[in-house]
Every structure is written in structure tokens, then in C-alpha cells.
Motif scaffolding. Structure first.
Motif, PDB file in Angstrom:
ATOM      1  N   ARG A  28      -6.308   7.473   0.435  1.00  0.00           N
ATOM      2  CA  ARG A  28      -6.548   6.059   0.681  1.00  0.00           C
ATOM      3  C   ARG A  28      -7.303   5.494  -0.520  1.00  0.00           C
ATOM      4  NH1 ARG A  28      -8.216   4.770   6.703  1.00  0.00           N
ATOM      5  NH2 ARG A  28      -7.222   2.854   6.048  1.00  0.00           N
ATOM      6  N   THR A  29      -6.712   4.503  -1.144  1.00  0.00           N
ATOM      7  CA  THR A  29      -7.331   3.877  -2.312  1.00  0.00           C
ATOM      8  C   THR A  29      -7.332   2.367  -2.132  1.00  0.00           C
ATOM      9  OG1 THR A  29      -5.222   3.778  -3.480  1.00  0.00           O
ATOM     10  CG2 THR A  29      -6.597   5.704  -3.901  1.00  0.00           C
ATOM     11  N   VAL A  30      -8.165   1.720  -2.887  1.00  0.00           N
ATOM     12  CA  VAL A  30      -8.214   0.267  -2.900  1.00  0.00           C
ATOM     13  C   VAL A  30      -7.167  -0.220  -3.895  1.00  0.00           C
ATOM     14  CG1 VAL A  30      -9.653  -1.734  -3.425  1.00  0.00           C
ATOM     15  CG2 VAL A  30     -10.663   0.298  -2.359  1.00  0.00           C
TER      16      VAL A  30
ATOM     17  N   LYS B 186       0.831  -1.208   0.000  1.00  0.00           N
ATOM     18  CA  LYS B 186       0.000   0.000   0.000  1.00  0.00           C
ATOM     19  C   LYS B 186       0.863   1.255   0.000  1.00  0.00           C
ATOM     20  CE  LYS B 186      -4.121  -1.906   2.119  1.00  0.00           C
ATOM     21  NZ  LYS B 186      -5.118  -1.773   3.171  1.00  0.00           N
ATOM     22  N   LEU B 187       1.933   1.238   0.780  1.00  0.00           N
ATOM     23  CA  LEU B 187       2.834   2.392   0.827  1.00  0.00           C
ATOM     24  C   LEU B 187       3.503   2.605  -0.526  1.00  0.00           C
ATOM     25  CD1 LEU B 187       4.233   4.640   2.378  1.00  0.00           C
ATOM     26  CD2 LEU B 187       5.900   2.970   3.157  1.00  0.00           C
ATOM     27  N   GLU B 188       3.970   1.534  -1.145  1.00  0.00           N
ATOM     28  CA  GLU B 188       4.606   1.650  -2.451  1.00  0.00           C
ATOM     29  C   GLU B 188       3.615   2.170  -3.496  1.00  0.00           C
ATOM     30  OE1 GLU B 188       7.236  -1.021  -5.580  1.00  0.00           O
ATOM     31  OE2 GLU B 188       6.750  -1.836  -3.619  1.00  0.00           O
ATOM     32  N   ASP B 189       2.367   1.712  -3.414  1.00  0.00           N
ATOM     33  CA  ASP B 189       1.327   2.186  -4.326  1.00  0.00           C
ATOM     34  C   ASP B 189       1.105   3.687  -4.157  1.00  0.00           C
ATOM     35  OD1 ASP B 189      -0.863   1.458  -6.272  1.00  0.00           O
ATOM     36  OD2 ASP B 189      -2.083   2.342  -4.676  1.00  0.00           O
TER      37      ASP B 189
ATOM     38  N   LEU C  34       3.286   5.871  -3.001  1.00  0.00           N
ATOM     39  CA  LEU C  34       4.477   6.572  -3.487  1.00  0.00           C
ATOM     40  C   LEU C  34       4.485   6.655  -5.012  1.00  0.00           C
ATOM     41  CD1 LEU C  34       7.196   5.099  -1.106  1.00  0.00           C
ATOM     42  CD2 LEU C  34       6.247   7.407  -1.071  1.00  0.00           C
ATOM     43  N   LEU C  35       4.078   5.581  -5.690  1.00  0.00           N
ATOM     44  CA  LEU C  35       4.045   5.593  -7.148  1.00  0.00           C
ATOM     45  C   LEU C  35       2.994   6.553  -7.684  1.00  0.00           C
ATOM     46  CD1 LEU C  35       4.497   1.843  -8.124  1.00  0.00           C
ATOM     47  CD2 LEU C  35       6.064   3.718  -8.551  1.00  0.00           C
ATOM     48  N   LYS C  36       1.866   6.646  -6.983  1.00  0.00           N
ATOM     49  CA  LYS C  36       0.796   7.540  -7.416  1.00  0.00           C
ATOM     50  C   LYS C  36       1.052   8.979  -6.997  1.00  0.00           C
ATOM     51  CE  LYS C  36      -2.807   4.041  -7.544  1.00  0.00           C
ATOM     52  NZ  LYS C  36      -4.023   3.542  -6.912  1.00  0.00           N
TER      53      LYS C  36
END
Length: 63
Positions: free
Chosen positions: A14-16, A2-5, A7-9
Motif C-alpha cells: 500500500r503506497t500513497v 491505485k490498482l494500475e499503480d 501493477l506498474l510497480k
């Protein structure tokens, strides 16, 4: 993941996320790293880095 997601975005929203897609992406990256290493190719080579980036999401499902 979730953290990596996040950072990439580039956001703290908070997203699914799809765990299956992230697992597929990590597997693809691991496989390509081993393959490129066996072939003597470095990820610092621009062409190799482009293939790595494009193929990382191969087979991942859209969330």
C-alpha cells in the motif's frame, strides 16, 4: 488508478499515489493517442512507442 499503480510497480504494498500526477499522465496519453492517430502513426512502431512512454509522465509531479 491505485490498482494500475500497483501493477506498474509490481507490488501489492500500500503506497500513497498522487491523483494529480495520474490525471496528468492519463491526459497526456489520451492527447498523444489522438495526435498519433491523426498523423497516421501507430503505437506499434518502436520510435512512436518510445516517445509515448517518455512523454506520458511529462508535467507530472513526483509523489
Amino acid at each position: 488508478m491505485k490498482l494500475e499503480d500497483q501493477l506498474l510497480k509490481g507490488s501489492n504494498d500500500r503506497t500513497v499515489i498522487s491523483i494529480a500526477s495520474w490525471k496528468r499522465k492519463k491526459f497526456n496519453q489520451h492527447l498523444m493517442e489522438k495526435l498519433f492517430d491523426k498523423l497516421g502513426l501507430s503505437l506499434s512502431i518502436q520510435k512512436v512507442a518510445q516517445v509515448y512512454k517518455q512523454m506520458s509522465d511529462y508535467g507530472a509531479m513526483a509523489a
